[in-house]
Write a protein that holds these residues in place. Structure first.
Motif, PDB file in Angstrom:
ATOM      1  N   PRO A 141      30.625  46.739  87.650  1.00 22.95           N
ATOM      2  CA  PRO A 141      29.892  48.190  87.506  1.00 22.95           C
ATOM      3  C   PRO A 141      30.571  49.199  86.715  1.00 22.95           C
ATOM      4  CG  PRO A 141      30.668  48.067  89.499  1.00 22.95           C
ATOM      5  CD  PRO A 141      31.161  46.647  88.958  1.00 22.95           C
ATOM      6  N   GLY A 142      29.774  50.134  86.166  1.00 24.97           N
ATOM      7  CA  GLY A 142      30.540  51.316  85.705  1.00 24.97           C
ATOM      8  C   GLY A 142      29.423  51.978  84.738  1.00 24.97           C
ATOM      9  N   THR A 143      29.831  52.496  83.655  1.00 18.29           N
ATOM     10  CA  THR A 143      29.172  53.249  82.657  1.00 18.29           C
ATOM     11  C   THR A 143      28.664  52.370  81.463  1.00 18.29           C
ATOM     12  OG1 THR A 143      30.359  55.232  82.927  1.00 18.29           O
ATOM     13  CG2 THR A 143      28.889  55.155  81.045  1.00 18.29           C
ATOM     14  N   ALA A 144      27.437  52.399  80.989  1.00 21.71           N
ATOM     15  CA  ALA A 144      26.951  51.229  80.058  1.00 21.71           C
ATOM     16  C   ALA A 144      26.010  51.976  79.289  1.00 21.71           C
ATOM     17  CB  ALA A 144      26.355  49.993  80.633  1.00 21.71           C
ATOM     18  N   LYS A 145      25.397  51.542  78.326  1.00 17.08           N
ATOM     19  CA  LYS A 145      24.198  52.041  77.569  1.00 17.08           C
ATOM     20  C   LYS A 145      23.022  50.965  77.364  1.00 17.08           C
ATOM     21  CE  LYS A 145      24.862  54.300  73.608  1.00 17.08           C
ATOM     22  NZ  LYS A 145      25.365  54.636  72.325  1.00 17.08           N
ATOM     23  N   VAL A 146      21.977  51.502  77.471  1.00 21.10           N
ATOM     24  CA  VAL A 146      20.814  50.904  77.442  1.00 21.10           C
ATOM     25  C   VAL A 146      20.276  50.367  75.823  1.00 21.10           C
ATOM     26  CG1 VAL A 146      18.258  50.762  78.052  1.00 21.10           C
ATOM     27  CG2 VAL A 146      19.715  51.791  79.478  1.00 21.10           C
ATOM     28  N   THR A 147      20.276  49.163  75.517  1.00 25.47           N
ATOM     29  CA  THR A 147      20.246  48.784  74.088  1.00 25.47           C
ATOM     30  C   THR A 147      18.754  47.905  74.067  1.00 25.47           C
ATOM     31  OG1 THR A 147      21.518  46.778  74.790  1.00 25.47           O
ATOM     32  CG2 THR A 147      22.620  48.599  73.671  1.00 25.47           C
ATOM     33  N   ALA A 148      17.978  47.466  75.192  1.00 20.73           N
ATOM     34  CA  ALA A 148      16.844  46.893  74.917  1.00 20.73           C
ATOM     35  C   ALA A 148      16.117  46.987  76.208  1.00 20.73           C
ATOM     36  CB  ALA A 148      16.965  45.524  74.429  1.00 20.73           C
ATOM     37  N   LEU A 149      14.730  46.992  76.240  1.00 24.14           N
ATOM     38  CA  LEU A 149      13.946  46.902  77.347  1.00 24.14           C
ATOM     39  C   LEU A 149      13.038  45.786  77.411  1.00 24.14           C
ATOM     40  CD1 LEU A 149      12.938  50.700  77.204  1.00 24.14           C
ATOM     41  CD2 LEU A 149      14.813  49.798  78.542  1.00 24.14           C
ATOM     42  N   ALA A 150      12.576  45.302  78.536  1.00 24.24           N
ATOM     43  CA  ALA A 150      11.646  44.343  78.497  1.00 24.24           C
ATOM     44  C   ALA A 150      10.823  44.679  79.966  1.00 24.24           C
ATOM     45  CB  ALA A 150      12.399  43.039  78.930  1.00 24.24           C
ATOM     46  N   LYS A 151       9.849  45.647  79.662  1.00 28.16           N
ATOM     47  CA  LYS A 151       9.126  46.199  80.637  1.00 28.16           C
ATOM     48  C   LYS A 151       8.133  45.057  81.442  1.00 28.16           C
ATOM     49  CE  LYS A 151       8.481  50.621  78.299  1.00 28.16           C
ATOM     50  NZ  LYS A 151       7.646  51.668  77.900  1.00 28.16           N
ATOM     51  N   GLY A 152       8.301  45.056  82.835  1.00 30.08           N
ATOM     52  CA  GLY A 152       7.702  43.940  83.533  1.00 30.08           C
ATOM     53  C   GLY A 152       8.482  42.882  83.941  1.00 30.08           C
ATOM     54  N   ALA A 153       9.630  42.405  83.329  1.00 30.48           N
ATOM     55  CA  ALA A 153      10.384  41.361  83.495  1.00 30.48           C
ATOM     56  C   ALA A 153      11.332  41.505  84.499  1.00 30.48           C
ATOM     57  CB  ALA A 153      11.329  41.273  82.049  1.00 30.48           C
ATOM     58  N   LYS A 154      11.600  40.396  85.075  1.00 31.41           N
ATOM     59  CA  LYS A 154      12.717  40.320  86.039  1.00 31.41           C
ATOM     60  C   LYS A 154      13.966  41.124  86.209  1.00 31.41           C
ATOM     61  CE  LYS A 154      14.551  36.548  88.989  1.00 31.41           C
ATOM     62  NZ  LYS A 154      14.622  35.112  89.133  1.00 31.41           N
ATOM     63  N   HIS A 155      14.495  41.244  84.756  1.00 30.95           N
ATOM     64  CA  HIS A 155      15.814  41.875  84.464  1.00 30.95           C
ATOM     65  C   HIS A 155      15.335  42.804  83.249  1.00 30.95           C
ATOM     66  CE1 HIS A 155      17.177  38.574  87.024  1.00 30.95           C
ATOM     67  NE2 HIS A 155      17.201  37.766  86.040  1.00 30.95           N
ATOM     68  N   PRO A 156      14.682  43.934  83.575  1.00 27.24           N
ATOM     69  CA  PRO A 156      14.308  44.806  82.224  1.00 27.24           C
ATOM     70  C   PRO A 156      15.120  45.501  81.541  1.00 27.24           C
ATOM     71  CG  PRO A 156      14.001  45.829  84.242  1.00 27.24           C
ATOM     72  CD  PRO A 156      14.510  44.507  85.020  1.00 27.24           C
ATOM     73  N   TYR A 157      16.525  45.812  81.705  1.00 32.48           N
ATOM     74  CA  TYR A 157      17.429  46.590  80.902  1.00 32.48           C
ATOM     75  C   TYR A 157      18.455  45.711  80.506  1.00 32.48           C
ATOM     76  CZ  TYR A 157      15.785  50.868  82.937  1.00 32.48           C
ATOM     77  OH  TYR A 157      14.692  51.890  83.688  1.00 32.48           O
ATOM     78  N   HIS A 158      18.552  45.670  78.925  1.00 27.42           N
ATOM     79  CA  HIS A 158      19.684  45.188  78.599  1.00 27.42           C
ATOM     80  C   HIS A 158      20.719  46.123  78.282  1.00 27.42           C
ATOM     81  CE1 HIS A 158      22.465  43.469  75.568  1.00 27.42           C
ATOM     82  NE2 HIS A 158      21.969  42.125  75.903  1.00 27.42           N
ATOM     83  N   LEU A 159      22.094  45.859  79.117  1.00 28.51           N
ATOM     84  CA  LEU A 159      23.143  46.809  78.893  1.00 28.51           C
ATOM     85  C   LEU A 159      24.453  46.331  78.241  1.00 28.51           C
ATOM     86  CD1 LEU A 159      23.108  48.149  82.765  1.00 28.51           C
ATOM     87  CD2 LEU A 159      21.535  49.015  80.813  1.00 28.51           C
ATOM     88  N   ILE A 160      24.822  47.454  77.570  1.00 27.18           N
ATOM     89  CA  ILE A 160      26.256  47.140  76.950  1.00 27.18           C
ATOM     90  C   ILE A 160      27.313  47.990  77.566  1.00 27.18           C
ATOM     91  CG2 ILE A 160      27.712  46.890  74.786  1.00 27.18           C
ATOM     92  CD1 ILE A 160      25.232  45.923  73.367  1.00 27.18           C
ATOM     93  N   LYS A 161      28.423  47.583  77.922  1.00 32.25           N
ATOM     94  CA  LYS A 161      29.429  48.474  78.441  1.00 32.25           C
ATOM     95  C   LYS A 161      29.808  49.571  77.662  1.00 32.25           C
ATOM     96  CE  LYS A 161      32.924  45.220  76.823  1.00 32.25           C
ATOM     97  NZ  LYS A 161      33.891  44.125  77.086  1.00 32.25           N
ATOM     98  N   GLN A 162      30.287  50.687  78.148  1.00 36.11           N
ATOM     99  CA  GLN A 162      30.660  51.716  77.718  1.00 36.11           C
ATOM    100  C   GLN A 162      32.299  51.998  77.360  1.00 36.11           C
ATOM    101  OE1 GLN A 162      28.647  54.561  75.424  1.00 36.11           O
ATOM    102  NE2 GLN A 162      28.109  52.264  75.440  1.00 36.11           N
TER     103      GLN A 162
END
Length: 240
Positions: free
Chosen positions: A132-153
């Motif tokens: 865990p920690g700080t990350a940036k949202v780089t993509a979305l998939a609304k309604g999906a099982k895992h809706p956020y795509h994150l990349i570490k900061q």
């Protein structure tokens, strides 16, 4: 190029427009509707639109089967509604759970990731361990099982690089502890800029909210804001 991509997978059911498609020695870009744009002498020596045979053949169109696909690091993806099927219509990936119709965070937001698992695509059944920690949202998939795509900061402590659950994404600074000074932090600062982190070369005075690009806590002016210059940590208020 495929080694630079995130969410690399051989499962094409979750592919979204803008992803790179790859096979040894060749690459293309998926444009939706089961189609790829590529440049190849295999059919005719020019840039052309072909069918992605991993999704299905298209009548009257050349096609090829690709080995893998993944999200390019130079593109911000907004996959609202989930992946696209072969016909190009938006569908909810199978096996998804209910998530809010409107997600709390948008592409480009810096967030606090509290989970310990990331996934190769928004509908994946199993994932890999991460911190865990700080990350940036780089993509979305609304309604999906895992809706956020994150990349570490950088400096944020996380190792996340993939799709995650909405419940594991929170606002930076939420919880019982106040946000700390770090690379990627949002700070308020009013005062002069300096040329270097030792306080040399005082420049113009600024006043506003900025993002920390570099942080050297042991130096007199160890906080670098938004590419503008160095400032003293004592003059900054961390807000996120």
């Amino acid at each position: 190029m495929i080694t630079k991509c995130s969410g690399v997978s051989a499962d094409f059911s979750g592919i979204v427009p803008g992803e790179a498609v790859w096979l040894p020695g060749h690459i293309g870009v998926y444009i939706g509707g089961g189609k790829v744009i590529e440049c190849s002498p295999a059919f005719k020596n020019c840039v052309q639109v072909t069918a992605c045979l991993n999704i299905g053949a298209i009548s009257g169109m050349n096609g090829r089967k690709w080995t893998k696909h993944g999200m390019l690091p130079y593109i911000v993806y907004d996959t609202a509604g989930g992946a696209q099927n072969g016909a190009g219509s938006t569908t909810k990936p199978s096996g998804t759970t209910t998530t809010p119709a409107t997600l709390a965070f948008a592409v480009g937001d810096v967030v606090r990731f509290t989970g310990n698992t990331h996934y190769t695509n928004a509908a994946a059944a199993s994932g890999a361990a991460c911190k865990p920690g700080t990350a940036k949202v780089t993509a979305l998939a609304k309604g999906a099982k895992h809706p956020y795509h994150l990349i570490k900061q950088p400096g944020g402590g996380s190792t996340v690089y993939g799709w995650v659950n909405a419940a594991d994404v929170q606002a930076v600074g939420s919880g019982t502890t106040a946000p700390k000074m770090r690379v990627g932090a949002k700070v308020k600062y009013s005062g002069p800029l300096y040329r270097d982190s030792n306080g040399g070369g005082q420049g113009k005075t600024v006043n506003g909210t900025y993002t920390v690009k570099y942080y050297y806590p042991a130096r007199k002016c160890g906080v670098h804001i938004d590419g503008l210059g160095w400032v003293p940590e004592s003059g900054c208020t961390v807000i996120g």
